[in-house]
Motif scaffolding. Structure first.
Motif, PDB file in Angstrom:
ATOM      1  N   PRO A  90       0.548  -1.486   0.523  1.00 23.74           N
ATOM      2  CA  PRO A  90      -0.067  -0.421  -0.119  1.00 23.74           C
ATOM      3  C   PRO A  90       1.392   1.315   0.119  1.00 23.74           C
ATOM      4  O   PRO A  90       0.369   2.091  -0.871  1.00 23.74           O
ATOM      5  N   SER A  91       1.370   1.367   0.696  1.00 23.52           N
ATOM      6  CA  SER A  91       3.009   2.726   0.346  1.00 23.52           C
ATOM      7  C   SER A  91       3.428   2.375  -0.374  1.00 23.52           C
ATOM      8  O   SER A  91       3.553   3.780  -0.964  1.00 23.52           O
ATOM      9  N   LEU A  92       3.770   1.539  -1.270  1.00 20.14           N
ATOM     10  CA  LEU A  92       4.295   1.940  -2.399  1.00 20.14           C
ATOM     11  C   LEU A  92       3.432   2.794  -3.380  1.00 20.14           C
ATOM     12  O   LEU A  92       3.201   3.238  -4.537  1.00 20.14           O
ATOM     13  N   ILE A  93       2.045   2.514  -3.166  1.00 18.07           N
ATOM     14  CA  ILE A  93       0.922   2.339  -4.504  1.00 18.07           C
ATOM     15  C   ILE A  93       0.782   4.277  -4.253  1.00 18.07           C
ATOM     16  O   ILE A  93       0.790   5.211  -4.846  1.00 18.07           O
ATOM     17  N   VAL A  94       0.513   3.929  -3.052  1.00 16.36           N
ATOM     18  CA  VAL A  94       0.389   5.993  -2.365  1.00 16.36           C
ATOM     19  C   VAL A  94       1.465   7.039  -3.191  1.00 16.36           C
ATOM     20  O   VAL A  94       1.308   7.644  -3.730  1.00 16.36           O
TER      21      VAL A  94
ATOM     22  N   SER B 216       4.407  -6.316  -6.948  1.00  7.59           N
ATOM     23  CA  SER B 216       3.680  -6.328  -8.409  1.00  7.59           C
ATOM     24  C   SER B 216       3.648  -5.436  -9.350  1.00  7.59           C
ATOM     25  O   SER B 216       3.091  -4.291  -8.374  1.00  7.59           O
ATOM     26  N   LEU B 217       3.566  -5.335 -10.656  1.00  3.68           N
ATOM     27  CA  LEU B 217       3.930  -4.249 -11.470  1.00  3.68           C
ATOM     28  C   LEU B 217       2.556  -3.856 -12.406  1.00  3.68           C
ATOM     29  O   LEU B 217       2.479  -2.430 -11.568  1.00  3.68           O
ATOM     30  N   SER B 218       1.778  -4.397 -11.568  1.00  3.97           N
ATOM     31  CA  SER B 218       0.052  -3.939 -12.097  1.00  3.97           C
ATOM     32  C   SER B 218      -0.046  -3.144 -11.201  1.00  3.97           C
ATOM     33  O   SER B 218      -1.190  -2.813 -11.238  1.00  3.97           O
ATOM     34  N   MET B 219       0.053  -3.133  -9.571  1.00  2.00           N
ATOM     35  CA  MET B 219      -0.326  -2.631  -8.529  1.00  2.00           C
ATOM     36  C   MET B 219       0.377  -1.222  -8.616  1.00  2.00           C
ATOM     37  O   MET B 219      -0.489   0.030  -8.256  1.00  2.00           O
ATOM     38  N   LEU B 220       1.213  -1.218  -9.274  1.00  2.00           N
ATOM     39  CA  LEU B 220       2.254  -0.034  -9.624  1.00  2.00           C
ATOM     40  C   LEU B 220       1.133   1.142 -10.409  1.00  2.00           C
ATOM     41  O   LEU B 220       1.219   1.806 -10.507  1.00  2.00           O
ATOM     42  N   VAL B 221       0.925  -0.268 -11.237  1.00  2.00           N
ATOM     43  CA  VAL B 221       0.737   0.190 -12.506  1.00  2.00           C
ATOM     44  C   VAL B 221      -0.763   1.046 -12.265  1.00  2.00           C
ATOM     45  O   VAL B 221      -1.613   2.194 -12.914  1.00  2.00           O
ATOM     46  N   LEU B 222      -1.961  -0.073 -11.226  1.00  2.00           N
ATOM     47  CA  LEU B 222      -3.021   0.028 -11.124  1.00  2.00           C
ATOM     48  C   LEU B 222      -2.712   2.388 -10.544  1.00  2.00           C
ATOM     49  O   LEU B 222      -3.658   3.054 -10.039  1.00  2.00           O
TER      50      LEU B 222
END
Lengths: 227, 204, 245
Positions: free
Chosen positions: A7-11, A95-101
């Motif tokens: 989560p912190s990476l997505i943020v 996962s790259l998908s989550m960064l893409v999201l």
């Protein structure tokens, strides 16, 4: 130093993209101005009869939103691709998908949300009744993220190609047709005295489908394009 | 350790190399040599998993990197031709974000310390677009200081760097090797690491 | 008798096999076209509602059916190529796309020709015609994406992903368009009466089979030239009699 969680990476990705967008405010504004202009051109093209404009309003706003969101898609990955940040994202231990999201979410906040906020003002120009306006906004809120998500696939596939912008629209626009149909359908249903629930729930279904599938597909497309 | 077995790679119709095998153990450093276009960058990008090899396998600690995927990426660091630096952000923001993407959360103090060690004192908060090419490369290289990765894959790390910075990088690599790290790199400039045996891999 | 199918999945052997098969498919396709169109235009009786105009369905319907099936076949081959990394499957997908687009175009064209005498307009926003138009767009997107990527491997993989995304979308698009159409009470192309005359059925079926055979022949021919182009640097290509001369 400590290890970061998913989560912190997505943020981090969202905050980074928003920060970059704030430093390049002109890009954000051009999309919005384009949206306003396209919508304002329609009355000039078809004439000022209020009855006709009221009937057309939802369609015009949706098509304009669709076109404006195409306009900003080119920027989604290209800057990161050119300066090498995309390589580093692919090497991220999550996962790259989550960064893409995360990137898609930031893109929507920057280029989709302003359209949604602007839509009521433009709807008033077309003399849309309040109830229709409300449904239009809900539809746009559900639909514009889908446009960003489908568009992300196209943006990833056309990464670094010449004439990428036009090609991107060619690939993505046909896939966006269901969103357009359900979005305008909802407004029309309300204006003819029917319930918009079925249209909106179909839009919601499209949103969920896109949410679970497009980040992964986009990640695969990015891997293909990085070869 | 990194094990490469029978690797073959091609770009378009052109076969760059085939039957390439080597292993890299903790504390070892390897230089990939070859003329322009011999496939040095392609080899390093294959090690990162960007390129799919035509044949062969790459294993990290006995497991294929395709299977390990994110677990492998957590233990490796790649520095390519591109700096992965945003012009709009300052050096500090750039370093903190790129470290964050690599899974390391960095507070401001740590980031400033790393930038200062790379000789960027006083430039921490300048937008990177006003920095010189060498200074930008230093911002990118500052990631080496804050990364916990075991394997460093460095593609031409010394481009645009002055003599002082080159010495600094050599020092960093020596420290990394002393910590039982591994380095595989390419360069067209001489790079010596004191007290370490430099292994060479020639692509032709 | 066990046939080694994998033997034919290599471009080397497939090239020769395709060369031998093409004439058979081409000739039988031509024969069936002749028979089917003869039945359709001469033998089949005049429709009591639409007169002679209805005869265009003997081309329109097979072309529409084929354009949709070919998209699925194309996406299937593309998926095979993407998952198993087989070169031939990707080449098949690339070879199918122009034929599929052609059938979509024929279907639109004949639909328009039919529409004029039926409704007095060249184009009606009928659900099926509209879906067919979108299908043509999907084909064009596939072809355009493939054409604008120079590296054949990336081109194959990127357009394969697009074809798969498209094929997931095709049913969604079809149902949304159909729904949109009923909502607006648009005109729908319906064949008058529920029972088709036997001769009509025969004509339609024969032309459909002829279209299939034509598609197979053309796709095989196109795959052969793609193989020649992609493998031009290999020895087996340079030893082929048609290349050497």
């Amino acid at each position: 130093m400590k290890k970061s969680s998913l989560p912190s990476l997505i943020v981090l990705v969202i905050r980074r993209d928003l920060l970059l967008a704030m430093r390049r405010r002109a890009d954000v504004l051009t999309t919005l101005i384009f949206f306003v202009m396209v919508v304002s051109l329609f009355p000039l093209g078809v004439g000022p009869e209020m009855d006709m404009l009221r009937k057309m309003a939802a369609g015009v706003l949706w098509v304009a939103a669709l076109l404006s969101s195409m306009l900003s898609l080119g920027r989604l990955f290209s800057a990161d691709y050119l300066d090498g940040t995309l390589e580093q994202m692919m090497l991220a231990p999550q996962s790259l998908s989550m960064l893409v999201l995360g990137k898609i979410a930031a893109h929507w906040i920057v280029s989709g949300l302003p359209l949604v906020l602007m839509a009521p003002v433009l709807g008033v120009q077309f003399d849309m009744p309040v109830q229709s306006l409300g449904v239009l906004i809900v539809g746009l809120l559900l639909g514009t993220p889908v446009l960003s998500m489908i568009g992300a696939i196209g943006a990833a596939l056309t990464l670094g190609l010449r004439g990428g912008g036009v090609l991107l629209s060619l690939l993505v626009l046909p896939l966006c047709i269901p969103v357009l149909i359900f979005g305008t359908g909802a407004v029309e249903a309300v204006s003819t005295g029917l319930s918009a629930v079925s249209h909106l729930s179909l839009l919601g279904a499209l949103f969920m489908l896109a949410l679970v599938s497009t980040p992964w597909v986009t990640a695969q497309a990015l891997r293909i394009s990085m070869e | 350790m990194l094990e490469v077995s029978n690797l073959a790679c091609s770009r378009g119709d052109h076969r760059l190399f085939s039957g390439l095998s080597f292993s890299l153990y903790p504390g070892q450093i390897m230089q990939v040599q070859g003329e322009n276009g011999s496939g040095k960058t392609s080899l390093l990008r294959t090690l990162c998993g960007f390129l799919m090899p035509d044949e062969g396998d790459i294993a990290w600690c006995g497991k294929s990197i395709r299977e390990l995927d994110e677990a492998y990426y957590a233990e490796m660091l790649y520095l390519g031709h591109l700096n992965a630096i945003k012009d709009e952000l300052n050096a500090l923001e750039n370093l903190r974000i790129s470290a964050g993407l690599a899974g390391v959360e960095l507070d401001e103090k740590e980031a400033i310390a790393a930038l200062r060690r790379m000789g960027l004192r006083g430039r921490e908060r300048l937008p990177t677009k006003v920095l010189s090419q060498g200074q930008r490369r230093r911002v990118a290289l500052a990631r080496l200081l804050v990364s916990g990765a075991k394997l460093w894959v460095l593609d031409e790390p010394l481009t645009a760097l002055d003599v002082g910075a080159v010495a600094q990088i050599q020092e960093l690599i020596a420290e990394h090797l002393a910590r039982q790290g591994m380095v595989i790199f390419t360069t067209h400039q001489p790079l010596q690491v004191a007290g370490m045996e430099m292994r060479c891999l020639s692509l032709s | 008798m066990a046939i080694n199918w994998f033997k034919y999945s290599a471009p080397t052997t497939f090239y020769g096999l395709a060369g031998k098969l093409i004439p058979w498919f081409a000739i039988s396709s031509a024969l069936l076209f002749a028979v089917g169109l003869y039945i359709g235009f001469v033998v089949a009786p005049v429709d009591y509602q639409q007169g002679e105009f209805y005869r265009i369905i003997f081309i329109h319907v097979p072309a529409s059916i084929l354009s949709m099936f070919l998209y699925l076949v194309m996406a299937g081959y593309a998926a095979l190529g993407l998952i198993f990394n087989t070169r031939l499957s990707s080449m098949m997908a690339t070879a199918i796309a122009p034929t599929g687009a052609l059938f979509a175009f024929i279907s639109l064209w004949t639909g328009a020709l039919w529409g004029k005498p039926m409704w007095g307009a060249w184009w009606v926003w009928d659900a099926r015609l509209t879906s067919e138009l979108i299908l043509l767009f999907l084909y064009l997107g596939f072809i355009a994406l493939h054409a604008s990527i120079d590296d054949p491997r990336r081109a194959d993989r990127a357009s394969a992903l697009l074809a798969i995304v498209g094929s997931v979308n095709v049913p969604i698009i079809y149902f949304s368009v159909k729904w949109w159409n009923t909502l607006h009470q648009g005109s729908t192309i319906k064949f008058s009466g529920t029972s088709m005359h036997v001769a009509m059925q025969q004509a339609m079926f024969t032309v459909l089979v002829a279209c299939w055979l034509y598609a197979i022949a053309v796709v095989l021919a196109r795959v052969r030239s793609i193989i020649l182009e992609r493998e031009r640097n290999t020895t087996w290509i340079n030893e082929l009699p048609e290349v050497r001369s």
